[in-house]
Design an enzyme around this catalytic site. Structure first.
Site, PDB file in Angstrom:
ATOM      1  N   LYS A 148     -59.039  -0.442 -30.285  1.00 47.16           N
ATOM      2  CA  LYS A 148     -58.732   1.071 -30.081  1.00 47.16           C
ATOM      3  C   LYS A 148     -60.117   2.026 -30.449  1.00 47.16           C
ATOM      4  O   LYS A 148     -61.020   1.684 -31.134  1.00 47.16           O
ATOM      5  CB  LYS A 148     -57.695   1.583 -30.588  1.00 47.16           C
ATOM      6  CG  LYS A 148     -56.445   0.973 -30.304  1.00 47.16           C
ATOM      7  CD  LYS A 148     -55.046   1.154 -31.092  1.00 47.16           C
ATOM      8  CE  LYS A 148     -53.546   0.557 -30.712  1.00 47.16           C
ATOM      9  NZ  LYS A 148     -52.656   1.286 -31.293  1.00 47.16           N
ATOM     10  N   TYR A 206     -48.406   2.333 -22.181  1.00 42.77           N
ATOM     11  CA  TYR A 206     -47.723   2.604 -23.149  1.00 42.77           C
ATOM     12  C   TYR A 206     -46.320   3.398 -22.714  1.00 42.77           C
ATOM     13  O   TYR A 206     -45.490   3.853 -23.559  1.00 42.77           O
ATOM     14  CB  TYR A 206     -48.374   3.549 -24.196  1.00 42.77           C
ATOM     15  CG  TYR A 206     -49.097   2.886 -25.185  1.00 42.77           C
ATOM     16  CD1 TYR A 206     -48.496   1.993 -26.033  1.00 42.77           C
ATOM     17  CD2 TYR A 206     -50.439   3.143 -25.493  1.00 42.77           C
ATOM     18  CE1 TYR A 206     -49.198   1.450 -27.009  1.00 42.77           C
ATOM     19  CE2 TYR A 206     -51.303   2.744 -26.291  1.00 42.77           C
ATOM     20  CZ  TYR A 206     -50.616   1.585 -26.960  1.00 42.77           C
ATOM     21  OH  TYR A 206     -51.671   0.855 -28.030  1.00 42.77           O
ATOM     22  N   ASN A 234     -54.896   3.195 -35.392  1.00 48.05           N
ATOM     23  CA  ASN A 234     -54.652   1.992 -36.200  1.00 48.05           C
ATOM     24  C   ASN A 234     -55.471   0.797 -35.644  1.00 48.05           C
ATOM     25  O   ASN A 234     -55.055  -0.444 -35.914  1.00 48.05           O
ATOM     26  CB  ASN A 234     -53.138   1.753 -36.379  1.00 48.05           C
ATOM     27  CG  ASN A 234     -52.585   1.318 -34.889  1.00 48.05           C
ATOM     28  OD1 ASN A 234     -53.154   1.366 -34.230  1.00 48.05           O
ATOM     29  ND2 ASN A 234     -51.245   0.998 -34.973  1.00 48.05           N
ATOM     30  N   HIS A 294     -54.494  -3.149 -30.953  1.00 50.19           N
ATOM     31  CA  HIS A 294     -52.914  -3.447 -30.018  1.00 50.19           C
ATOM     32  C   HIS A 294     -53.137  -4.922 -29.799  1.00 50.19           C
ATOM     33  O   HIS A 294     -54.212  -5.652 -29.700  1.00 50.19           O
ATOM     34  CB  HIS A 294     -53.186  -2.675 -28.668  1.00 50.19           C
ATOM     35  CG  HIS A 294     -51.986  -3.200 -27.865  1.00 50.19           C
ATOM     36  ND1 HIS A 294     -50.880  -2.770 -27.841  1.00 50.19           N
ATOM     37  CD2 HIS A 294     -51.948  -4.282 -26.922  1.00 50.19           C
ATOM     38  CE1 HIS A 294     -50.024  -3.561 -27.233  1.00 50.19           C
ATOM     39  NE2 HIS A 294     -50.666  -4.449 -26.810  1.00 50.19           N
ATOM     40  N   GLU A 307     -49.578  -7.297 -19.491  1.00 48.81           N
ATOM     41  CA  GLU A 307     -50.728  -6.414 -19.943  1.00 48.81           C
ATOM     42  C   GLU A 307     -52.152  -7.325 -19.479  1.00 48.81           C
ATOM     43  O   GLU A 307     -53.010  -6.349 -19.253  1.00 48.81           O
ATOM     44  CB  GLU A 307     -50.802  -6.414 -21.557  1.00 48.81           C
ATOM     45  CG  GLU A 307     -49.503  -5.376 -21.892  1.00 48.81           C
ATOM     46  CD  GLU A 307     -49.383  -5.626 -23.565  1.00 48.81           C
ATOM     47  OE1 GLU A 307     -48.493  -4.897 -23.936  1.00 48.81           O
ATOM     48  OE2 GLU A 307     -50.010  -6.241 -24.209  1.00 48.81           O
TER      49      GLU A 307
HETATM   50  N1  UDP Z   1     -47.778   5.176 -32.887  1.00 49.05           N
HETATM   51  C1  UDP Z   1     -47.842   6.331 -33.513  1.00 49.05           C
HETATM   52  N2  UDP Z   1     -46.785   6.848 -34.354  1.00 49.05           N
HETATM   53  C2  UDP Z   1     -45.724   6.176 -34.612  1.00 49.05           C
HETATM   54  C3  UDP Z   1     -45.620   4.842 -34.012  1.00 49.05           C
HETATM   55  C4  UDP Z   1     -46.784   4.213 -33.230  1.00 49.05           C
HETATM   56  O1  UDP Z   1     -48.897   6.950 -33.170  1.00 49.05           O
HETATM   57  O2  UDP Z   1     -45.073   6.638 -35.551  1.00 49.05           O
HETATM   58  C5  UDP Z   1     -48.833   4.607 -32.086  1.00 49.05           C
HETATM   59  C6  UDP Z   1     -49.826   3.276 -32.763  1.00 49.05           C
HETATM   60  O3  UDP Z   1     -51.066   3.637 -32.138  1.00 49.05           O
HETATM   61  C7  UDP Z   1     -48.965   2.242 -32.193  1.00 49.05           C
HETATM   62  C8  UDP Z   1     -48.807   2.362 -30.724  1.00 49.05           C
HETATM   63  O4  UDP Z   1     -48.133   3.724 -30.927  1.00 49.05           O
HETATM   64  O5  UDP Z   1     -50.065   1.122 -32.205  1.00 49.05           O
HETATM   65  C9  UDP Z   1     -47.662   1.734 -30.285  1.00 49.05           C
HETATM   66  O6  UDP Z   1     -46.451   1.617 -31.081  1.00 49.05           O
HETATM   67  P1  UDP Z   1     -45.801   0.325 -31.311  1.00 49.05           P
HETATM   68  O7  UDP Z   1     -44.498   0.648 -32.155  1.00 49.05           O
HETATM   69  O8  UDP Z   1     -45.679  -0.624 -30.111  1.00 49.05           O
HETATM   70  O9  UDP Z   1     -46.631  -0.384 -32.531  1.00 49.05           O
HETATM   71  P2  UDP Z   1     -47.621  -1.853 -32.585  1.00 49.05           P
HETATM   72  O10 UDP Z   1     -46.801  -2.491 -31.581  1.00 49.05           O
HETATM   73  O11 UDP Z   1     -49.028  -1.425 -31.812  1.00 49.05           O
HETATM   74  O12 UDP Z   1     -47.750  -2.373 -34.017  1.00 49.05           O
HETATM   75 MG    MG Z   2     -46.468  -2.492 -29.435  1.00 47.03          MG
END
Ligand code: UDP
Ligand code: MG
Length: 137
Positions: free
Chosen positions: A9, A49, A112, A115, A126
């Site tokens: 990212k 997303y 974070n 992805h 994807e």
């Molecule tokens: N995210 C965020 N706030 C939250 C949860 C998720 O900004 O409270 C963002 C974060 O960058 C995350 C992405 O949205 O990686 C997708 O969320 P997901 O729950 O799918 O998490 P991941 O699969 O990436 O662990």
């Molecule tokens: Mg996810």
């Protein structure tokens, strides 16, 4: 052999962490079989997303994901989806295990660093969204 989809990212690309992150990926036995740097358009980020479009963080997430270049990659190996999720660590870096990519590098729950697909089925969707079959080597 299974494939999964990865994005390094904007926060991590900005801090020159592509090599560090790929070192962790390769040490876990995963092969990077496709990799390219690109800017996500707003539309691409919204589609990618779209499962989160009703969540309160959606607009901020789209704006963050389009704030700078990302490195999109396809990873291949045994149980690639679960292996990569494991080395990524929890979404919230404060909850991520020691030694995981997010524990090491994430700046916040939003920024974070990486992805990773959450299932083999979503990995296929994807991968097809960003790569042609002829780019997977
Ligand atoms: N995210 C965020 N706030 C939250 C949860 C998720 O900004 O409270 C963002 C974060 O960058 C995350 C992405 O949205 O990686 C997708 O969320 P997901 O729950 O799918 O998490 P991941 O699969 O990436 O662990
Ligand atoms: Mg996810």
């Amino acid at each position: 052999m299974e494939q999964t989809f990865s994005i390094i990212k904007p926060d991590a690309v900005k801090r020159n962490l592509i090599g560090h992150i790929n070192q962790i990926i390769e040490a876990a036995g995963l092969n990077v079989i496709a990799s390219k740097k690109m800017y996500l358009t707003k539309q691409q980020a919204e589609i990618f997303y779209s499962a989160h479009k009703e969540r309160p963080f959606f607009d901020s997430l789209v704006s963050y994901m389009t704030s700078g270049p990302v490195q999109v990659q396809v990873l291949e190996g045994g149980e690639a989806v679960s292996t990569y999720r494991k080395i990524m660590g929890a979404t919230n870096p404060e909850e991520a295990e020691e030694g995981t990519i997010r524990k090491l590098y994430a700046e916040s729950i939003e920024a974070n660093s990486v992805h990773g697909s959450d299932s083999s089925e979503n990995a296929k969707i994807e991968i097809n969204f960003f790569f042609a079959g002829s780019e997977l080597v």
